[in-house]
Motif scaffolding. Structure first.
Motif, PDB file in Angstrom:
ATOM      1  N   MET A 106     -13.220   8.840  -2.050  1.00 59.64           N
ATOM      2  CA  MET A 106     -13.062  10.238  -2.040  1.00 59.64           C
ATOM      3  C   MET A 106     -14.430  10.591  -2.651  1.00 59.64           C
ATOM      4  O   MET A 106     -15.145  11.406  -2.111  1.00 59.64           O
ATOM      5  CB  MET A 106     -11.888  10.806  -2.769  1.00 59.64           C
ATOM      6  N   TYR A 124     -12.442  21.572  -7.225  1.00 58.03           N
ATOM      7  CA  TYR A 124     -13.477  21.561  -6.676  1.00 58.03           C
ATOM      8  C   TYR A 124     -13.738  23.275  -6.368  1.00 58.03           C
ATOM      9  O   TYR A 124     -14.637  23.766  -6.697  1.00 58.03           O
ATOM     10  CB  TYR A 124     -13.688  20.846  -5.318  1.00 58.03           C
ATOM     11  N   ARG A 125     -12.770  23.543  -5.466  1.00 59.38           N
ATOM     12  CA  ARG A 125     -12.738  24.993  -5.237  1.00 59.38           C
ATOM     13  C   ARG A 125     -12.668  26.137  -6.319  1.00 59.38           C
ATOM     14  O   ARG A 125     -13.123  27.065  -6.361  1.00 59.38           O
ATOM     15  CB  ARG A 125     -11.785  25.351  -4.206  1.00 59.38           C
ATOM     16  N   TRP A 154     -13.802  25.489  -9.472  1.00 58.24           N
ATOM     17  CA  TRP A 154     -14.763  25.544 -10.277  1.00 58.24           C
ATOM     18  C   TRP A 154     -15.994  26.309  -9.233  1.00 58.24           C
ATOM     19  O   TRP A 154     -16.600  27.291  -9.876  1.00 58.24           O
ATOM     20  CB  TRP A 154     -15.644  24.052 -10.194  1.00 58.24           C
ATOM     21  N   THR A 202     -10.212  18.219  -5.109  1.00 58.59           N
ATOM     22  CA  THR A 202     -10.047  18.874  -3.891  1.00 58.59           C
ATOM     23  C   THR A 202      -9.795  20.585  -4.317  1.00 58.59           C
ATOM     24  O   THR A 202     -10.893  21.152  -4.376  1.00 58.59           O
ATOM     25  CB  THR A 202      -9.041  18.505  -3.183  1.00 58.59           C
ATOM     26  N   PHE A 240      -9.954  19.097   2.618  1.00 54.11           N
ATOM     27  CA  PHE A 240      -9.715  17.839   2.528  1.00 54.11           C
ATOM     28  C   PHE A 240      -8.149  17.777   3.375  1.00 54.11           C
ATOM     29  O   PHE A 240      -7.946  16.648   3.877  1.00 54.11           O
ATOM     30  CB  PHE A 240      -9.551  17.243   1.234  1.00 54.11           C
ATOM     31  N   TRP A 241      -7.509  18.658   3.071  1.00 55.49           N
ATOM     32  CA  TRP A 241      -5.984  18.787   3.396  1.00 55.49           C
ATOM     33  C   TRP A 241      -5.722  18.905   5.058  1.00 55.49           C
ATOM     34  O   TRP A 241      -4.637  18.826   5.348  1.00 55.49           O
ATOM     35  CB  TRP A 241      -5.019  19.915   2.713  1.00 55.49           C
TER      36      TRP A 241
END
Lengths: 96, 493
Positions: free
Chosen positions: A67, B99-100, B102, B96, A6-7
């Motif tokens: 999002m 999520y990773r 997890w 973000t 996302f970044w």
């Protein structure tokens, strides 16, 4: 960067979303709207700084909802099985 | 001291605490003896339980005692200063980085951050270093909860239950349901207690103004003080732009790295549950923080001479509302305190067994749960002793702990994003973050180096630069691990 982060966005929608997130960091500075010394009361009793903070978070919620809709689907092997029932999960959108 | 009204308050609170213990007992009956079930609730939390676990855990004494206290001291800017940037950035991180986290927990079966970073960078002692830092920063935060329990018991029972006994009661009740139910015990009781303190705050928000002339009069009374200086940020030194910006970042980065939250990101049943929790999070913050801040704000004009601002919410309730409400007030405040303490102590115990005993002493799974419970008791005793010897302001205590956690963000989260990162860059980042923030705190580094920001900001920036330099000055990370993570995160935010 590892993976499709996302970044470090590459598509227009993702670039816009990251831009919105960064803009929100700046907009937290309420002096940009002249609120530093404002004594305005919304509805006669809510200090305008608090009203701004609440409005800010409502806008933030809208960004988070977008999002959620454009987030990539998780790999199927990591989704709960039928017996686990993700019944409280609303429909998430696919990656755009 | 033992008047009828005080006894009524104690009786209502006792009933509430017994209900909490009952919920914890129900959770315990659903919990097996395996490591995954006791420590991680079998990674089965749905959106509602996860939201309650993440939200109620985060709301602590800071919202019930600290937020009204800060508003009482500094006015209407308290909301934006302490929580608003956090309430937006935290869910962004959850969607973000969370999520990773997890994904890594699910794929490799990790439970603690130490296990993740040791695995990612093929390190042996990096995890222990992180665990020690997490522990050091969590202890003051645990103290916030225990102190809060002592403060409200003493204030709302007019001393019938003294500070030390109030703190002890909180610890015994939390110990009761965490010891039995582990992670599931904390999740279920968080859902119940979260509902209780939200209902309480909303009720107070509607009721207290009726006793002081309505919403308009309550605000106007504060507006009369010092030409309305408390209506905005202008005349309040901590609310000037650079410290305002700094505080927002501190709470956002710091809260995301709370170890008890980090572990809970991995308890979600699915990524969807995690993402839905993120979307709902700012709404939950609005619902809880707005009344908490406004109550403290209105209290400025009603009780202008409080020696300790942290007492403003108990004072408003105790002085303005019927005595039976005080019992519910005490229950509501305790709900917020206990729903944080439980996760914190369970997580520290988990770290001890997973990152020390299991890592270096090869204990069995059965013994692991046994040792976790033993360590829980040790933490409770230490927290009680700590609460007896410290009485700092709730917000001051919390802010320093937030800074410490926040400075662990980049060293640990670079594992999920930065291909070139290695264990040396993580070591450098962790150590400099810890040393740097203490150096400012102890006056070893001059305040002029902060350029008007809080020390967190220059330490964070220098930390990132140092990590980049160290990463490129040392060897590349293990190729096989990097490939595993690249495959895992190929289509993940």
């Amino acid at each position: 960067m590892i993976g499709d982060s996302f970044w470090t966005p590459k598509r227009p929608v993702r670039i816009a979303l990251l831009g919105a997130v960064l803009a929100m960091v700046v907009l937290h500075q309420s002096e940009l709207f002249g609120l530093m010394s404002s004594q305005t009361l919304i509805l006669g009793w809510i200090p305008v700084q608090i009203a701004y903070d609440v409005a800010y978070l409502l806008v933030g919620t809208a960004i988070l909802a977008v999002m959620y809709l454009v987030a990539p689907e998780p790999p199927s092997e990591h989704e709960p099985t039928a017996g686990d029932s993700a019944s409280d999960s609303a429909t998430g959108g696919s990656d755009r | 001291m033992a008047s009828g009204s005080n006894l009524l308050v104690v009786a209502i609170t006792t009933v509430y605490l017994l209900i909490v213990l009952g919920v914890g007992h129900l959770a315990a009956r659903a919990t097996g003896t395996s490591r995954e079930d006791y420590l991680m609730a079998d990674r089965s939390f749905s959106t509602i339980i996860l939201l309650a676990a993440l939200f109620a855990t985060n709301m602590t004494a800071v919202v019930m005692i600290g937020a009204p206290g800060l508003a009482y001291s500094a006015g209407a800017g308290a909301f934006g200063f302490f929580v608003v940037l956090f309430a937006f950035l935290f869910p962004v991180f959850l969607m973000t980085v969370g999520y990773r986290i997890w994904m890594v927990g699910k794929e490799f079966g990790h439970i603690t951050p130490a296990q993740i970073i040791n695995h990612r960078w093929d390190a042996e002692y990096l995890g222990v270093l992180a665990m020690v830092m997490f522990t050091i920063w969590t202890i003051p935060y645990i103290l916030v909860g225990v102190q809060g329990g002592g403060i409200v018991f003493e204030a709302l029972t007019n001393g019938l239950v003294p500070y030390w006994l109030g703190a002890a009661i909180v610890l015994v009740v939390v110990g009761g349901y965490v010891y039995q139910g582990g992670m599931r015990g904390t999740g279920w009781t968080n859902a119940f207690q979260g509902a209780v303190f939200i209902v309480f705050l909303l009720a107070m928000f509607l009721w207290v103004p009726t006793r002081i002339g309505g919403f308009d009069s309550a605000t106007q009374a504060v507006a009369q003080i010092n030409d309305g200086v408390l209506l905005n940020r202008g005349g309040i030194p901590p609310f000037q732009p650079r410290s305002w910006f700094s505080q927002g970042l501190i709470v956002a980065f710091g809260a995301f790295m709370f170890p008890h939250l980090f572990v809970r990101y991995m308890t979600a049943k699915s990524v969807k549950n995690l993402q839905q929790t993120a979307v709902l999070y700012p709404i939950a913050v609005i619902v809880v923080w707005t009344p908490a801040v406004l109550l403290g704000f209105w209290g400025i004009a009603q009780f202008p001479d409080l020696a300790n601002p942290d007492f403003i919410l108990p004072t408003l309730v105790g002085e303005l509302l019927p005595v039976w409400v005080v019992g519910f007030a005490l229950a509501g405040i305790l709900a917020a305190l206990m729903s944080s303490l439980d996760g914190q102590v369970l997580t520290l115990s988990t770290f001890f067994t997973e990152d020390v005993l299991k890592e270096f002493f090869n204990i069995s799974e059965y013994r692991e749960v046994y040792y976790t419970r033993g360590f829980l008791i040790l933490i409770f005793v230490a927290a009680f002793v700590g609460a007896m010897v410290t009485r700092d302001s709730i917000v001051d205590t919390a802010t320093f702990a937030f800074s410490g956690f926040g400075l662990m963000f980049f060293p640990i989260c670079s594992a999920f994003y930065w291909r070139r990162s290695n264990k040396y860059s993580a070591y450098a980042g962790l150590i400099w973050g810890f040393v740097g923030i203490w150096a400012f705190e102890l006056g070893l580094l001059p305040n002029s180096l902060t350029f008007g920001f809080l020390p967190f900001v220059p330490v964070l920036l220098s930390q990132v630069i140092l990590m980049i330099v160290v990463a490129y000055a040392t060897g590349k990370p293990p190729k096989d691990k990097l490939e595993q993570y690249e495959e895992l995160f190929e289509h993940v935010w």
